[in-house]
Design a protein around this motif. Structure first.
Motif, PDB file in Angstrom:
ATOM      1  N   ASP A 121       0.855  -1.189   0.000  1.00 23.06           N
ATOM      2  CA  ASP A 121       0.000   0.000   0.000  1.00 23.06           C
ATOM      3  C   ASP A 121       0.891   1.239   0.000  1.00 23.06           C
ATOM      4  O   ASP A 121       1.557   1.530   0.996  1.00 23.06           O
ATOM      5  CB  ASP A 121      -0.902  -0.017   1.241  1.00 23.06           C
ATOM      6  N   GLU A 122       0.912   1.964  -1.124  1.00 21.57           N
ATOM      7  CA  GLU A 122       1.782   3.138  -1.268  1.00 21.57           C
ATOM      8  C   GLU A 122       1.419   4.247  -0.283  1.00 21.57           C
ATOM      9  O   GLU A 122       2.284   4.974   0.192  1.00 21.57           O
ATOM     10  CB  GLU A 122       1.699   3.674  -2.700  1.00 21.57           C
ATOM     11  N   GLU A 123       0.126   4.370   0.030  1.00 19.25           N
ATOM     12  CA  GLU A 123      -0.308   5.435   0.932  1.00 19.25           C
ATOM     13  C   GLU A 123       0.087   5.133   2.376  1.00 19.25           C
ATOM     14  O   GLU A 123       0.622   5.984   3.079  1.00 19.25           O
ATOM     15  CB  GLU A 123      -1.832   5.620   0.821  1.00 19.25           C
ATOM     16  N   GLU A 124      -0.184   3.921   2.821  1.00 20.95           N
ATOM     17  CA  GLU A 124       0.138   3.529   4.201  1.00 20.95           C
ATOM     18  C   GLU A 124       1.603   3.120   4.367  1.00 20.95           C
ATOM     19  O   GLU A 124       2.106   3.047   5.488  1.00 20.95           O
ATOM     20  CB  GLU A 124      -0.758   2.356   4.631  1.00 20.95           C
ATOM     21  N   LYS A 125       2.273   2.814   3.238  1.00 21.64           N
ATOM     22  CA  LYS A 125       3.648   2.311   3.258  1.00 21.64           C
ATOM     23  C   LYS A 125       3.742   1.018   4.065  1.00 21.64           C
ATOM     24  O   LYS A 125       4.685   0.795   4.834  1.00 21.64           O
ATOM     25  CB  LYS A 125       4.616   3.361   3.842  1.00 21.64           C
ATOM     26  N   LEU A 126       2.727   0.174   3.877  1.00 20.20           N
ATOM     27  CA  LEU A 126       2.669  -1.112   4.560  1.00 20.20           C
ATOM     28  C   LEU A 126       2.270  -2.197   3.571  1.00 20.20           C
ATOM     29  O   LEU A 126       1.592  -1.924   2.576  1.00 20.20           O
ATOM     30  CB  LEU A 126       1.643  -1.081   5.699  1.00 20.20           C
ATOM     31  N   TRP A 127       2.668  -3.422   3.867  1.00 23.09           N
ATOM     32  CA  TRP A 127       2.201  -4.564   3.091  1.00 23.09           C
ATOM     33  C   TRP A 127       0.871  -5.031   3.660  1.00 23.09           C
ATOM     34  O   TRP A 127       0.625  -4.927   4.861  1.00 23.09           O
ATOM     35  CB  TRP A 127       3.223  -5.702   3.154  1.00 23.09           C
ATOM     36  N   LEU A 128       0.031  -5.561   2.780  1.00 25.18           N
ATOM     37  CA  LEU A 128      -1.232  -6.142   3.244  1.00 25.18           C
ATOM     38  C   LEU A 128      -1.470  -7.453   2.516  1.00 25.18           C
ATOM     39  O   LEU A 128      -1.095  -7.626   1.361  1.00 25.18           O
ATOM     40  CB  LEU A 128      -2.398  -5.178   3.059  1.00 25.18           C
ATOM     41  N   TRP A 129      -2.052  -8.362   3.241  1.00 24.42           N
ATOM     42  CA  TRP A 129      -2.373  -9.685   2.704  1.00 24.42           C
ATOM     43  C   TRP A 129      -3.882  -9.759   2.518  1.00 24.42           C
ATOM     44  O   TRP A 129      -4.644  -9.503   3.452  1.00 24.42           O
ATOM     45  CB  TRP A 129      -1.882 -10.760   3.674  1.00 24.42           C
ATOM     46  N   ASN A 130      -4.311 -10.103   1.319  1.00 25.90           N
ATOM     47  CA  ASN A 130      -5.737 -10.245   1.039  1.00 25.90           C
ATOM     48  C   ASN A 130      -6.144 -11.681   1.326  1.00 25.90           C
ATOM     49  O   ASN A 130      -5.820 -12.598   0.569  1.00 25.90           O
ATOM     50  CB  ASN A 130      -6.050  -9.875  -0.416  1.00 25.90           C
ATOM     51  N   TYR A 131      -6.832 -11.860   2.476  1.00 30.65           N
ATOM     52  CA  TYR A 131      -7.233 -13.204   2.893  1.00 30.65           C
ATOM     53  C   TYR A 131      -8.745 -13.343   2.739  1.00 30.65           C
ATOM     54  O   TYR A 131      -9.518 -12.740   3.475  1.00 30.65           O
ATOM     55  CB  TYR A 131      -6.817 -13.457   4.341  1.00 30.65           C
ATOM     56  N   GLN A 132      -9.155 -14.099   1.741  1.00 30.52           N
ATOM     57  CA  GLN A 132     -10.572 -14.350   1.465  1.00 30.52           C
ATOM     58  C   GLN A 132     -11.364 -13.044   1.420  1.00 30.52           C
ATOM     59  O   GLN A 132     -12.424 -12.920   2.026  1.00 30.52           O
ATOM     60  CB  GLN A 132     -11.158 -15.299   2.519  1.00 30.52           C
ATOM     61  N   GLY A 133     -10.789 -12.031   0.718  1.00 27.88           N
ATOM     62  CA  GLY A 133     -11.482 -10.763   0.522  1.00 27.88           C
ATOM     63  C   GLY A 133     -11.264  -9.742   1.632  1.00 27.88           C
ATOM     64  O   GLY A 133     -11.740  -8.611   1.532  1.00 27.88           O
ATOM     65  N   THR A 134     -10.549 -10.114   2.682  1.00 26.72           N
ATOM     66  CA  THR A 134     -10.274  -9.198   3.789  1.00 26.72           C
ATOM     67  C   THR A 134      -8.808  -8.764   3.750  1.00 26.72           C
ATOM     68  O   THR A 134      -7.918  -9.608   3.657  1.00 26.72           O
ATOM     69  CB  THR A 134     -10.558  -9.869   5.145  1.00 26.72           C
TER      70      THR A 134
END
Length: 203
Positions: A121-134
């Motif tokens: 996420d360029e805005e948050e400068k964090l990685w995120l994992w998409n787990y079953q739509g979440t």
């Protein structure tokens, strides 16, 4: 994670420490030589465990300090391949994650070994994992569980660029990583498996 290593070294006691008991003077010199330093193929020195033998006390010509041959044991940080460790997420960028164990900060999880599918996420400068739509954010200071794949001891560079990161004499390659609900370099880690990543994801 921690191993006991036996070493034999020649320890020189400087004249200003000759008034101390011999054992204490030798302990001081061993700390100066080894503590918080990486010994190639042995790991990062954490502390002195014990001194097993002291021999010698020779004073070489032109030197006012006695030299002793000392057998001693050190507690070293040297994770083994396949070991699962827990650290804190220190930094995120497009290349992946940086994790700290508190006393050891050179742990890197490359982006291709994160839980899949993961995006930055360029805005948050964090990685995120998409787990079953979440979307599950990998927040800084969260605890991370990871598995070691390899430990490397890179050669010391002759020179470095001005903006280069500090040289890390020990690298730990990570195979798997698990996130924990809020809690020698590791160069690579993999968290792409069930149970790996933030603890809060699995609690």
């Amino acid at each position: 994670m921690f191993v006991l290593v036996s070493l034999c070294d020649t320890i020189r006691i400087p004249p200003h420490n000759l008034s101390l008991p011999l054992l204490e003077a030798i302990q001081i010199e061993i700390r100066k030589l080894f503590f918080d330093k990486v010994v190639k193929d042995l790991g990062l020195c954490i502390t002195l465990y014990d001194i097993q033998s002291i021999e010698g006390g020779f004073v070489f010509p032109g030197d006012g300090a006695p030299t002793f041959t000392v057998d001693f044991r050190l507690v070293m940080f040297r994770p083994f391949v396949g070991e699962v460790l827990v650290g804190k997420l220190q930094e995120c960028d497009k290349s992946g994650l940086s994790i700290s164990l508190g006393f050891f900060d050179d742990i890197h999880v490359p982006e291709h070994l994160l839980q899949q599918p993961s995006t930055f996420d360029e805005e948050e400068k964090l990685w995120l994992w998409n787990y079953q739509g979440t979307d599950m954010f990998m927040d800084l200071e969260e605890q991370v569980r990871f598995r070691v794949a390899q430990v490397k001891y890179p050669p010391i560079p002759v020179e470095q660029e001005n903006n280069a990161k500090p040289f890390a004499p020990m690298e730990i390659i990570i195979l798997k990583q698990l996130w924990l609900s809020k809690e020698v370099i590791i160069d690579k880690a993999d968290i792409n498996a069930d149970g790996l990543g933030l603890v809060s994801w699995w609690s």
